[in-house]
Design an enzyme around this catalytic site. Structure first.
Site, PDB file in Angstrom:
ATOM      1  CG  ASP A  35      -4.453  -6.335  -3.951  1.00 54.39           C
ATOM      2  OD1 ASP A  35      -4.795  -7.191  -4.792  1.00 54.39           O
ATOM      3  OD2 ASP A  35      -5.187  -5.961  -3.021  1.00 54.39           O
ATOM      4  NE  ARG A  92     -10.471  -9.897   3.886  1.00 51.37           N
ATOM      5  CZ  ARG A  92      -9.747  -9.689   2.783  1.00 51.37           C
ATOM      6  NH1 ARG A  92      -8.458  -9.512   2.849  1.00 51.37           N
ATOM      7  NH2 ARG A  92     -10.333  -9.644   1.602  1.00 51.37           N
ATOM      8  CE1 TYR A 131     -17.183 -15.292   3.739  1.00 51.67           C
ATOM      9  CE2 TYR A 131     -18.128 -14.070   1.912  1.00 51.67           C
ATOM     10  CZ  TYR A 131     -17.070 -14.323   2.770  1.00 51.67           C
ATOM     11  OH  TYR A 131     -15.901 -13.619   2.634  1.00 51.67           O
TER      12      TYR A 131
HETATM   13  C1  LIG Z   1     -13.878  -5.687   0.390  1.00 44.18           C
HETATM   14  C2  LIG Z   1     -12.912  -6.710  -0.164  1.00 44.18           C
HETATM   15  C3  LIG Z   1     -13.278  -8.061  -0.228  1.00 44.18           C
HETATM   16  C4  LIG Z   1     -12.405  -9.008  -0.790  1.00 44.18           C
HETATM   17  N1  LIG Z   1     -12.780 -10.327  -0.836  1.00 44.18           N
HETATM   18  C5  LIG Z   1     -11.936 -11.232  -1.396  1.00 44.18           C
HETATM   19  C6  LIG Z   1     -12.300 -12.618  -1.458  1.00 44.18           C
HETATM   20  O1  LIG Z   1     -13.365 -13.025  -0.979  1.00 44.18           O
HETATM   21  N2  LIG Z   1     -11.425 -13.495  -2.035  1.00 44.18           N
HETATM   22  C7  LIG Z   1     -10.202 -13.085  -2.528  1.00 44.18           C
HETATM   23  O2  LIG Z   1      -9.429 -13.922  -3.057  1.00 44.18           O
HETATM   24  N3  LIG Z   1      -9.839 -11.783  -2.489  1.00 44.18           N
HETATM   25  C8  LIG Z   1     -10.660 -10.856  -1.930  1.00 44.18           C
HETATM   26  N4  LIG Z   1     -10.289  -9.553  -1.844  1.00 44.18           N
HETATM   27  C9  LIG Z   1      -8.973  -9.156  -2.395  1.00 44.18           C
HETATM   28  C10 LIG Z   1      -7.840  -9.507  -1.453  1.00 44.18           C
HETATM   29  O3  LIG Z   1      -8.097  -9.065  -0.135  1.00 44.18           O
HETATM   30  C11 LIG Z   1      -6.546  -8.877  -1.937  1.00 44.18           C
HETATM   31  O4  LIG Z   1      -6.441  -9.032  -3.332  1.00 44.18           O
HETATM   32  C12 LIG Z   1      -5.361  -9.559  -1.283  1.00 44.18           C
HETATM   33  O5  LIG Z   1      -5.372  -9.291   0.109  1.00 44.18           O
HETATM   34  C13 LIG Z   1      -4.058  -9.085  -1.904  1.00 44.18           C
HETATM   35  O6  LIG Z   1      -2.992  -9.727  -1.244  1.00 44.18           O
HETATM   36  P1  LIG Z   1      -1.556  -9.063  -1.266  1.00 44.18           P
HETATM   37  O7  LIG Z   1      -0.676 -10.008  -0.535  1.00 44.18           O
HETATM   38  O8  LIG Z   1      -1.193  -8.644  -2.647  1.00 44.18           O
HETATM   39  O9  LIG Z   1      -1.708  -7.684  -0.463  1.00 44.18           O
HETATM   40  P2  LIG Z   1      -2.212  -7.424   1.008  1.00 44.18           P
HETATM   41  O10 LIG Z   1      -3.007  -8.548   1.542  1.00 44.18           O
HETATM   42  O11 LIG Z   1      -2.840  -6.056   0.986  1.00 44.18           O
HETATM   43  O12 LIG Z   1      -0.869  -7.354   1.872  1.00 44.18           O
HETATM   44  C14 LIG Z   1       0.038  -6.288   1.754  1.00 44.18           C
HETATM   45  C15 LIG Z   1       0.876  -6.236   3.019  1.00 44.18           C
HETATM   46  O13 LIG Z   1       1.933  -5.284   2.810  1.00 44.18           O
HETATM   47  C16 LIG Z   1       2.055  -4.486   3.964  1.00 44.18           C
HETATM   48  N5  LIG Z   1       2.655  -3.200   3.538  1.00 44.18           N
HETATM   49  C17 LIG Z   1       2.076  -2.240   2.792  1.00 44.18           C
HETATM   50  N6  LIG Z   1       2.917  -1.221   2.607  1.00 44.18           N
HETATM   51  C18 LIG Z   1       4.076  -1.551   3.239  1.00 44.18           C
HETATM   52  C19 LIG Z   1       5.328  -0.886   3.408  1.00 44.18           C
HETATM   53  N7  LIG Z   1       5.570   0.329   2.870  1.00 44.18           N
HETATM   54  N8  LIG Z   1       6.316  -1.504   4.108  1.00 44.18           N
HETATM   55  C20 LIG Z   1       6.084  -2.749   4.653  1.00 44.18           C
HETATM   56  N9  LIG Z   1       4.906  -3.409   4.552  1.00 44.18           N
HETATM   57  C21 LIG Z   1       3.919  -2.820   3.836  1.00 44.18           C
HETATM   58  C22 LIG Z   1       0.634  -4.350   4.480  1.00 44.18           C
HETATM   59  O14 LIG Z   1       0.596  -3.976   5.857  1.00 44.18           O
HETATM   60  C23 LIG Z   1       0.089  -5.762   4.229  1.00 44.18           C
HETATM   61  O15 LIG Z   1       0.327  -6.627   5.317  1.00 44.18           O
HETATM   62  C24 LIG Z   1     -11.140  -8.595  -1.292  1.00 44.18           C
HETATM   63  C25 LIG Z   1     -10.759  -7.247  -1.201  1.00 44.18           C
HETATM   64  C26 LIG Z   1     -11.626  -6.303  -0.652  1.00 44.18           C
HETATM   65  C27 LIG Z   1     -11.187  -4.856  -0.589  1.00 44.18           C
END
Ligand SMILES: Cc1cc2nc3c(=O)[nH]c(=O)nc-3n(C[C@H](O)[C@H](O)[C@H](O)COP(=O)(O)OP(=O)(O)OC[C@H]3O[C@@H](n4cnc5c(N)ncnc54)[C@H](O)[C@@H]3O)c2cc1C
Length: 381
Positions: A292, A108, A213
């Site tokens: 998410d 990551r 992996y």
């Molecule tokens: C154990 C685990 C394993 C996983 N494995 C996989 C996998 O193998 N393949 C896959 O596709 N997905 C996987 N996922 C899912 C994946 O990690 C998430 O779905 C993905 O990271 C979502 O991306 P995002 O950009 O929506 O949110 P995030 O990656 O969570 O990014 C959100 C960002 O917003 C920032 N933020 C939050 N609140 C605020 C605020 N109030 N003000 C400013 N910034 C803020 C955070 O700091 C963060 O940088 C896994 C999840 C988990 C928990």
């Protein structure tokens, strides 16, 4: 949309950086606001399936992904007790051509470095934790914890499972702890002392599972993630230290081939797993959510990150295509929600590749060329 439209993205994760990359390339003034002071190399891997890598290709980083991570040559599902292979899929040039992109496993921390290269550094404001969103007829005002207030024409909430932007749209609802925790560990392959493992194996037990992996093409770093039940998660901490002993407590009864891997784990951490009930309200006024923030996916199909990346591609195309935020957001939701709903459901069932599985609908999808749905009527709020 007019290319002068000021767009603020909250959250510099996978979805936020991908949407900002596409919008910046199209000429929109876009700024990403991120709460973290910088990104640390958290101890975990991630699988990027071909539907995600082909989107990132359009941002020019496919080769970086492949050079940093590994094009895994297989994904093998094995039964926890007999060790029998219950499903396998092999990745080679032919499957890559069919799916339209490679299947990449990566650390990551390395992925963050790749994803951050898709946006001009001057367009990412770290140390900005969003506190409040205020919307008027012609703009949205964002207030951050560092005292800064900014105004934008459109706000994209890509701020993850605890989204503050979602709270503005829907009201505060804590995410749901699903009664499972994930132990994660990384170790150098040399600790296996020559014991050979496949590129990617998922071990399936009745109420728990564990993936092993490689995360680099040198196959010199191994990632282990073991998911098992736990009644509650009673701390605010995002993760806690774990250990080889805790992994053995959860998976010590699994097949001897797995024990050989777990034996060499040194450090581990444990993370709670959260999700939310499906809620199809992803936008309102000048604000839209992605990833998410609107549809957390249980991590049992390796699909949550891929969904955030696909959302980013579709939302940016809708903003290019339509003249008003309302039309763009209605088309985005109509295009995305059926597919994301299927992925959420399969992830809850935890059945993906645990037996015969039709994978083409998932892997072959291309969010950069898939047809956009017509905007649906505005919902009554
Ligand atoms: C154990 C685990 C394993 C996983 N494995 C996989 C996998 O193998 N393949 C896959 O596709 N997905 C996987 N996922 C899912 C994946 O990690 C998430 O779905 C993905 O990271 C979502 O991306 P995002 O950009 O929506 O949110 P995030 O990656 O969570 O990014 C959100 C960002 O917003 C920032 N933020 C939050 N609140 C605020 C605020 N109030 N003000 C400013 N910034 C803020 C955070 O700091 C963060 O940088 C896994 C999840 C988990 C928990």
């Amino acid at each position: 949309m007019d290319r002068k439209t000021r767009i603020a993205v909250v959250g510099a994760g996978l979805g936020g950086m991908t949407v900002a990359g596409f919008l910046q390339r199209a000429g929109f003034p876009v700024i990403v606001y991120e709460q973290a002071p910088s990104f640390s190399r958290i101890g975990a891997g991630i699988i990027l399936t071909s539907n995600a890598t082909k989107v990132l290709r359009r941002l020019g980083v496919e080769q970086m992904l492949v050079d940093t991570g590994i094009k895994a040559d297989c994904y093998i599902s094995r039964a926890w007790d007999t060790g029998k292979t219950i499903y396998d899929i092999w990745f080679d040039a032919e499957s890559e051509a069919r799916f339209g992109g490679p299947y990449v496993n990566i650390h990551r921390g390395d992925l963050h470095a790749v994803i951050h290269s898709v946006v001009e550094p001057s367009a990412v404001a770290f140390n900005h934790r969003l506190l409040e969103v205020k919307e008027s007829a012609d703009a949205v005002r964002l207030r951050f914890d560092n005292g800064v207030t900014v105004e934008a024409d459109i706000v994209i909430g890509a701020d993850g499972v605890n989204s503050k932007v979602r709270e503005h749209l829907i009201g505060f609802e804590p995410p749901r702890f699903i009664g499972k925790i994930a132990h994660r560990a990384i170790f150098p392959t040399e600790l296996l002392g020559g014991y050979k493992i496949p590129d990617c194996t998922k071990w399936w037990g009745p109420d728990r599972h564990l993936l092993v992996y490689f995360m680099t093409h040198r196959r010199d770093e191994v990632y282990v993630i073991g998911v098992m039940p736990r009644k509650s998660w009673d701390t605010e901490a995002a993760s806690l230290p774990s250990s080889r002993e805790a992994l053995f407590e959860g998976f010590g009864h699994f097949h001897p081939d797995l024990q050989r891997v777990l034996n060499v784990v040194r450090d581990a951490s444990v993370w709670p797993v959260f999700d939310r009930e499906r809620n199809d309200r992803w936008s309102g006024g000048r604000v839209a959510l992605l990833g998410d923030a609107c549809h957390p996916v249980r991590p049992f199909m390796a699909a949550g990150g891929a969904m955030a990346i696909e959302d980013a591609a579709i939302l940016s195309r809708c903003l290019f295509e339509f003249d008003t935020p309302a039309a763009a957001f209605r088309s985005y939701e109509a295009t995305r929600q059926a597919r994301v709903g299927d992925v959420q459901r399969i992830s809850v069932e935890n059945t993906w590749m645990g037996g015969p599985t039709e994978t083409d609908w998932f892997y072959c999808y291309d969010a950069c060329t898939a047809p956009l749905a017509a905007p649906q009527p505005v919902r009554a709020t």
